[in-house]
Design an enzyme around this catalytic site. Structure first.
Site, PDB file in Angstrom:
ATOM      1  CG  ASP A  65      31.291   1.671  45.314  1.00 29.34           C
ATOM      2  OD1 ASP A  65      30.984   2.867  45.427  1.00 29.34           O
ATOM      3  OD2 ASP A  65      31.102   0.821  46.200  1.00 29.34           O
ATOM      4  CE1 TYR A 118      23.760  -2.210  43.151  1.00 31.83           C
ATOM      5  CE2 TYR A 118      21.979  -1.864  44.728  1.00 31.83           C
ATOM      6  CZ  TYR A 118      23.011  -1.365  43.943  1.00 31.83           C
ATOM      7  OH  TYR A 118      23.287  -0.014  43.960  1.00 31.83           O
TER       8      TYR A 118
END
Length: 340
Positions: free
Chosen positions: A112, A171
């Site tokens: 994003d 992540y």
């Protein structure tokens, strides 16, 4: 750039094409579950050679990065506001002198707005082979802005697919937990003014590990497809480095804003506003509205896609191919400036 003209036979692909009617789907059991109705695209009978990119970027100034809407023609391509995908594709078009439709450019994942990456992966196709990859590597990084870098270029076997050969993603989410924010961390770590209890964060993070329906942790996506909400989290580690708290999560795949939503709940738990056992209770509801009672999504700038693990068979190098390029070092053989 040391490229040769494609022929019907080559050391990379004996038949001269990326024909893979029965191999292209080999990796689809990685990031997407087999019962997901969304099927990977194929590039049957496309003459050429496949190349794998490993890309790092600072997402601060970009409106998201890699989108994989295959029904729109691979990734979403938009020029305003700029996306990482758009900029990398433009550089590839200039460096290869090919049309966008001929590159068959595909990314492994979407990040994003404001999210960073160290190990984003993509692949593209050319109708010609390269004698060496250092020149095209240097050309791409010369065309890209300084906050986007191609770290590696390597040849790929026809079976390799940037998205569907993947087995897991890793992540990191960074939290700076001190009264005063380190200005050098401001774009890459979330600043928590509250003193967090790392022990209860670790206890709560353990509840994420396993195979669960993560519907309660997904935001509504602009994507038309409906993903399978069942994902496997292999590990969720909490590492303290002075004032910096690094949350490391590895999973088979992640839903839209799933990691940021998981972190947001851990932040509330770390503030001791809610107990660690709230995690399994929210998971069981499978309801995003239930999570919203306790936490909103964590800010994007603390999140980084660190690496993607792949099916080892799909990472093998084709016979007779150029070696992987990790960039080219420049040396000075002797000083050319006069001494005074």
């Amino acid at each position: 750039m040391g490229c040769g003209v494609a022929s019907l036979a080559s050391p990379l692909y004996p038949n001269g094409c990326l024909s893979s009617t029965n191999n292209q789907n080999d990796g689809r059991s990685g990031l997407e579950d087999p019962n997901n109705a969304f099927k990977p695209p194929t590039v049957d009978d496309v003459p050429g050679f496949k190349w794998r990119l490993v890309i790092a970027y600072d997402g601060t100034h970009y409106a998201g990065s890699f989108f994989f809407f295959f029904f729109i023609n691979s990734w979403q391509f938009q020029t305003s506001p700029p996306t990482i995908q758009c900029i990398v594709e433009k550089a590839l078009i200039r460096a290869t002198k090919l049309e966008r439709k001929d590159l068959h450019f595909v990314g492994a994942s979407r990040t994003d707005t404001g999210v960073h990456a160290w190990g984003q992966v993509a692949h593209f196709v050319t109708p010609f082979n390269y004698d060496g990859l250092e020149s095209i590597h240097a050309a791409l990084n010369g065309l890209l802005p300084s906050d986007i870098r191609v770290r590696e270029i390597s040849p790929a076997v026809p079976e390799f697919h940037a998205r569907f050969s993947a087995k897991s993603k890793i992540y990191h989410y960074k939290i700076y937990n001190d009264a005063i924010m380190d200005p050098f961390q401001r774009h890459y770590a979330y600043h928590s003014l509250y003193k967090l209890n790392t022990s209860v964060i670790r206890e709560a993070a353990k509840h994420y590990v396993g195979k669960y329906d993560f519907s309660a942790f997904v935001n509504a996506s602009r994507n038309d497809r409906v993903p399978n909400p069942v994902k496997t989290i292999y590990r969720f580690d909490v590492i303290e480095m002075g004032a910096l708290l690094q949350l490391e999560v590895e999973g088979s795949g992640f839903l839209y804003r799933q990691v940021r939503n998981m972190v947001a709940l851990l932040l509330q738990i770390g503030k001791e506003a809610i107990p660690p056992d709230i995690v399994p209770k929210i998971l069981e509801t499978r309801d995003r509205k239930e999570l919203a009672k306790y936490a909103l999504s964590a800010p994007p700038h603390g999140l980084c896609l660190v690496s993607i693990k792949y099916n080892e068979k799909h990472l093998r190098l084709p016979a007779g191919c150029p070696t992987t390029s990790f960039g080219r070092n420049h040396t000075v053989s002797k000083c050319k400036l006069p001494f005074y």
